[in-house]
Design a protein around this motif. Sequence first.
Motif, short mmCIF file in Angstrom:
data_model
loop_
_atom_site.label_atom_id
_atom_site.label_comp_id
_atom_site.label_asym_id
_atom_site.label_seq_id
_atom_site.Cartn_x
_atom_site.Cartn_y
_atom_site.Cartn_z
N ILE A 175 47.76 -36.21 55.23
CA ILE A 175 48.49 -34.65 54.96
C ILE A 175 49.74 -34.91 54.28
CG2 ILE A 175 49.18 -32.17 56.15
CD1 ILE A 175 47.40 -34.00 58.10
N VAL A 176 50.27 -34.33 53.40
CA VAL A 176 51.58 -34.27 52.77
C VAL A 176 51.90 -33.33 53.03
CG1 VAL A 176 52.93 -34.71 50.21
CG2 VAL A 176 50.69 -35.76 50.72
N VAL A 177 53.10 -33.45 53.49
CA VAL A 177 53.92 -32.35 54.03
C VAL A 177 55.78 -32.11 53.71
CG1 VAL A 177 55.38 -31.75 56.11
CG2 VAL A 177 53.20 -32.43 56.78
N THR A 178 55.55 -31.21 53.35
CA THR A 178 57.29 -31.16 52.35
C THR A 178 58.60 -30.82 52.88
OG1 THR A 178 55.79 -29.39 51.22
CG2 THR A 178 55.92 -31.50 49.95
N SER A 179 57.98 -29.90 54.05
CA SER A 179 59.20 -29.88 54.97
C SER A 179 58.62 -28.82 56.20
CB SER A 179 59.87 -27.44 53.98
OG SER A 179 58.57 -26.63 54.80
N GLY A 180 59.96 -28.78 57.25
CA GLY A 180 60.29 -29.02 58.36
C GLY A 180 59.35 -27.84 59.31
N GLU A 181 59.33 -26.33 57.92
CA GLU A 181 58.69 -25.02 58.40
C GLU A 181 56.87 -26.18 58.11
OE1 GLU A 181 59.23 -20.60 57.56
OE2 GLU A 181 60.09 -22.02 56.88
N ILE A 212 62.17 -37.77 61.85
CA ILE A 212 62.37 -37.30 63.45
C ILE A 212 61.72 -36.43 64.65
CG2 ILE A 212 64.35 -37.25 64.89
CD1 ILE A 212 66.01 -38.38 62.96
N GLN A 213 61.25 -35.05 63.60
CA GLN A 213 60.76 -34.08 64.24
C GLN A 213 58.95 -34.21 64.27
OE1 GLN A 213 60.89 -30.25 61.28
NE2 GLN A 213 59.21 -29.42 62.59
N ALA A 214 59.09 -35.04 63.41
CA ALA A 214 56.92 -35.40 62.89
C ALA A 214 57.08 -36.37 64.40
CB ALA A 214 56.87 -36.22 62.16
N GLY A 218 55.29 -36.24 68.21
CA GLY A 218 53.84 -36.53 68.87
C GLY A 218 52.82 -37.19 68.18
N LEU A 219 53.71 -36.89 66.43
CA LEU A 219 52.82 -37.80 65.60
C LEU A 219 53.41 -39.70 65.48
CD1 LEU A 219 52.70 -34.74 62.83
CD2 LEU A 219 50.76 -35.56 64.83
N SER A 220 52.48 -40.39 65.09
CA SER A 220 53.40 -41.45 64.96
C SER A 220 53.16 -42.52 63.73
CB SER A 220 52.68 -42.25 65.54
OG SER A 220 50.65 -42.36 65.43
N HIS A 221 51.84 -41.94 62.46
CA HIS A 221 51.32 -42.52 61.67
C HIS A 221 52.05 -41.97 60.28
CE1 HIS A 221 48.96 -44.88 58.67
NE2 HIS A 221 48.59 -44.12 58.15
N ILE A 222 53.58 -41.92 60.02
CA ILE A 222 54.55 -41.20 59.19
C ILE A 222 54.66 -42.09 58.55
CG2 ILE A 222 56.26 -39.82 59.22
CD1 ILE A 222 55.92 -39.78 62.48
N THR A 223 54.76 -41.71 56.89
CA THR A 223 55.95 -42.30 55.55
C THR A 223 56.59 -41.17 55.24
OG1 THR A 223 53.79 -44.04 54.86
CG2 THR A 223 55.64 -43.45 53.67
#
Length: 242
Positions: A175-181, A212-214, A218-223
Motif C-alpha cells: 500500500i502506497v501512502v503519501t501523507s499522514g492524513e 513513526i506515525q505508522a 501498530g503497523l510493522s512492515h514499513i518502508t
Amino acid sequence: MKVLLTRPLGRNQAMEEQLSLSGVAYFVTPLLAIAETTEQLDSVSLKQTENLLFISTNAVDFAAQKLQQQFPQHCRYFAVGQATADSLAQFNIHAYTSPDTSQDSEGLLSLPQLQNVENQTFLIVRGVGGREALAEQLTARGAQVDYWQVYQRITPALDGHDISRQWKSFGIDTIVVTSGEILSNLVDLVPKESFAWLRACHIIVPSNRVEIQAKAMGLSHITNANGANTQATLMSLGLNLL
C-alpha cells in the motif's frame, strides 16, 4: 506484488503508468479528496512577501489557478519535497527543496537558506488545517509568517468492510501512502477483523514523521521512501522509473 494507490483522484496517473510498464498489478482507491477553498490573497500582501513556501503539489496547483499562473517574480521559493519543487518547475520557478535524505518539513528547515531569516516575511501556501511545524520554527527564528490556505481535504465516503473485501480479493499486499492524513484514513477505514491483513501489508510512507506515525498505529512492515514523488516510491518498491 499487488499495489494499492491511495492518492486523491487524478494524482495516481504517473504511478499507474509506471506500474503498468513494469507489469505490476495495482488497484486505485483515493483515500483523500481535495477541493479548492474560496480564500483569496490580496495583491498588496503578495507584493510584501519575500518568501513563498509551498507545502505540496496541491498547494502549487490551486495557487496557480487562483493566480492565473502569474507567480510573483520577486519572491524566493521553497518547496516541501521534490514532487512539489517539480510542480513549481512546470511554471519555470526554481524552488529550494528538502534534501533527499529528509523530504519533509524538517528537512526543509535544515536548509542553510532558512537559518538566518530574522524579519523576513514568509507566506506558507497549504491546505486548511495543515501542520504548524514550519510556521512555529520560522517564527522562532524571527521570521514573520502568514498562511494562504488554497485547498481543503475531504475524507471520501467509503464502506470499510466492502472496500477491504475488494482489496483482499484483488490480492493487495503493498500500500502506497503519501501523507499522514491518508495513513490515518486507511487505518480508520479498515475494520478490526481485517487489521491483521493490513498489518501484513507492506506500507510505503513518504517521510520519517509518517513512518513513526505508522509504527504508533501498530503497523510493522514499513518502508520510508523519503519522498512522495514517483521515483522515490518506485525505488522503495524495488522498481526503476521506465
